[in-house]
Motif scaffolding. Structure first.
Motif, short mmCIF file in Angstrom:
data_model
loop_
_atom_site.label_atom_id
_atom_site.label_comp_id
_atom_site.label_asym_id
_atom_site.label_seq_id
_atom_site.Cartn_x
_atom_site.Cartn_y
_atom_site.Cartn_z
N LEU A 83 55.06 96.06 36.52
CA LEU A 83 54.26 94.99 37.12
C LEU A 83 53.13 95.55 37.97
O LEU A 83 52.08 94.92 38.10
CB LEU A 83 55.16 94.09 37.97
CG LEU A 83 56.22 93.31 37.20
CD1 LEU A 83 57.10 92.52 38.15
CD2 LEU A 83 55.57 92.38 36.18
N LEU A 84 53.34 96.73 38.54
CA LEU A 84 52.26 97.37 39.29
C LEU A 84 51.10 97.72 38.35
O LEU A 84 49.92 97.59 38.72
CB LEU A 84 52.78 98.62 39.98
CG LEU A 84 51.82 99.35 40.94
CD1 LEU A 84 51.45 98.44 42.10
CD2 LEU A 84 52.45 100.63 41.45
N LEU A 85 51.43 98.13 37.13
CA LEU A 85 50.40 98.43 36.14
C LEU A 85 49.73 97.17 35.61
O LEU A 85 48.67 97.25 34.98
CB LEU A 85 51.01 99.23 34.98
CG LEU A 85 51.56 100.60 35.35
CD1 LEU A 85 52.19 101.25 34.14
CD2 LEU A 85 50.49 101.49 35.94
N TRP A 86 50.35 96.01 35.84
CA TRP A 86 49.75 94.75 35.41
C TRP A 86 48.41 94.52 36.09
O TRP A 86 47.55 93.81 35.57
CB TRP A 86 50.71 93.61 35.73
CG TRP A 86 50.34 92.29 35.14
CD1 TRP A 86 49.44 92.05 34.15
CD2 TRP A 86 50.88 91.02 35.51
NE1 TRP A 86 49.38 90.71 33.86
CE2 TRP A 86 50.25 90.05 34.68
CE3 TRP A 86 51.82 90.62 36.44
CZ2 TRP A 86 50.55 88.71 34.79
CZ3 TRP A 86 52.11 89.28 36.53
CH2 TRP A 86 51.49 88.33 35.72
N ILE A 87 48.22 95.11 37.26
CA ILE A 87 46.94 95.00 37.96
C ILE A 87 45.80 95.51 37.08
O ILE A 87 44.67 95.01 37.13
CB ILE A 87 46.98 95.77 39.29
CG1 ILE A 87 48.04 95.15 40.22
CG2 ILE A 87 45.62 95.78 39.97
CD1 ILE A 87 48.29 95.95 41.47
N PHE A 88 46.11 96.50 36.24
CA PHE A 88 45.10 97.11 35.39
C PHE A 88 45.11 96.58 33.97
O PHE A 88 44.36 97.06 33.12
CB PHE A 88 45.30 98.63 35.37
CG PHE A 88 45.30 99.25 36.73
CD1 PHE A 88 44.12 99.43 37.43
CD2 PHE A 88 46.49 99.62 37.32
CE1 PHE A 88 44.13 100.00 38.69
CE2 PHE A 88 46.51 100.19 38.58
CZ PHE A 88 45.32 100.37 39.27
N GLY A 89 45.97 95.61 33.68
CA GLY A 89 45.97 95.00 32.35
C GLY A 89 47.37 94.81 31.82
O GLY A 89 48.28 95.59 32.12
N PRO A 90 47.59 93.77 30.99
CA PRO A 90 48.93 93.48 30.46
C PRO A 90 49.41 94.47 29.41
O PRO A 90 50.62 94.59 29.19
CB PRO A 90 48.76 92.08 29.86
CG PRO A 90 47.31 91.99 29.52
CD PRO A 90 46.59 92.78 30.57
N VAL A 91 48.50 95.17 28.74
CA VAL A 91 48.92 96.13 27.72
C VAL A 91 49.76 97.24 28.35
O VAL A 91 50.78 97.68 27.78
CB VAL A 91 47.69 96.71 26.99
CG1 VAL A 91 48.12 97.77 25.97
CG2 VAL A 91 46.90 95.61 26.31
N LEU A 92 49.37 97.70 29.53
CA LEU A 92 50.11 98.75 30.20
C LEU A 92 51.50 98.29 30.61
O LEU A 92 52.43 99.11 30.68
CB LEU A 92 49.33 99.23 31.43
CG LEU A 92 48.00 99.93 31.16
CD1 LEU A 92 47.31 100.27 32.48
CD2 LEU A 92 48.22 101.18 30.34
N VAL A 93 51.68 97.00 30.87
CA VAL A 93 53.00 96.48 31.23
C VAL A 93 53.97 96.66 30.06
O VAL A 93 55.09 97.15 30.23
CB VAL A 93 52.90 94.99 31.62
CG1 VAL A 93 54.29 94.44 31.94
CG2 VAL A 93 51.98 94.82 32.82
#
Length: 232
Positions: free
Chosen positions: A188-198
């Motif tokens: 979810l922390l990576l969600w800040i940079f986009g949903p693909v990374l989630v």
């Protein structure tokens, strides 16, 4: 918010979370039915034996028991402190007007509206808050064990090794839940940079967690012996 901007968030983020939830559901089933094939079940069985040994020979092992429990309390305290500090940082970011709340629209997929950005930070905040709550409750239970494990042996005493084992197990279960909530916050922390990374992070974490949660060898051969035993 238009569909063309948020469809990746609505598809990939829930999919990543569902994969993680499904893994933990399967892990819970394994802990209940085949405990010795998992690290959680094996450690729980070892802690029950440890409590019995400490209380049986309390005069010689009371210092060892207190030091061991103190180390567990220190670990939970560290995680609780980290979680609440992250909560404070996220709360500061949410209430601020810094540009860090606005991802780079040209290089990241997904929605970047004010509502979606607020949803990302609030979701992270909730995960860290619940992790803090679990670690705080874990400290409470382990502190109770710290007192009860040093009671003198007395056949008439209502505090038995089984009771102390259950309290200790509740503390460690809460500690495990708090840690897993902390781990789940990473995608979810990576969600800040986009949903693909989630989604990518969730897929990568599942095999890693599998290797950390399951054991092989002699432990798996004794599953039938205590397979139906409760750990809570």
């Amino acid at each position: 918010m238009e569909w063309k901007e948020s469809y990746l968030d609505l598809m990939l983020v829930p999919l990543g979370l569902l994969m993680t939830i499904a893994y933990y559901g399967w892990l819970w089933h394994k802990v209940r039915t085949q405990p010795l094939t998992t690290i959680i079940g094996t450690n729980a069985a070892g802690r029950r034996l440890w409590v019995t040994a400490m209380m049986k020979d309390n005069d010689k092992k009371n210092i060892l028991a207190v030091q061991t429990l103190r180390n567990g309390i220190m670990g939970s305290t560290l995680m609780a402190t980290t979680s609440i500090l992250l909560c404070a940082g996220l709360a500061a970011v949410i209430s601020s007007t810094y540009s860090v709340k606005k991802p780079v629209n040209d290089t990241m997929y997904g929605a970047h509206g004010e509502l979606m950005v607020a949803l990302k930070y609030v979701t992270l905040l909730m995960f860290f808050l619940f992790a803090f709550l679990c670690h705080s409750l874990a400290i409470r239970f382990v502190n109770q064990v710290n007192f009860l494990i040093n009671l003198p042996a007395d056949p008439m005493c209502i505090v038995t090794p089984e009771y102390v084992s259950k309290l200790l197990e509740k503390g460690f279960i809460l500690n495990t839940v708090g840690n897993r909530l902390f781990y789940a916050a990473l995608p979810l922390l990576l969600w800040i940079f986009g949903p693909v990374l989630v989604l990518l992070c969730s897929v990568a974490m599942i095999p890693l967690l599998y290797h950390l949660d399951f054991v092989s060898g002699s432990g798996s051969k004794r599953v039938d012996e205590i397979g139906n035993k409760e750990f809570v």
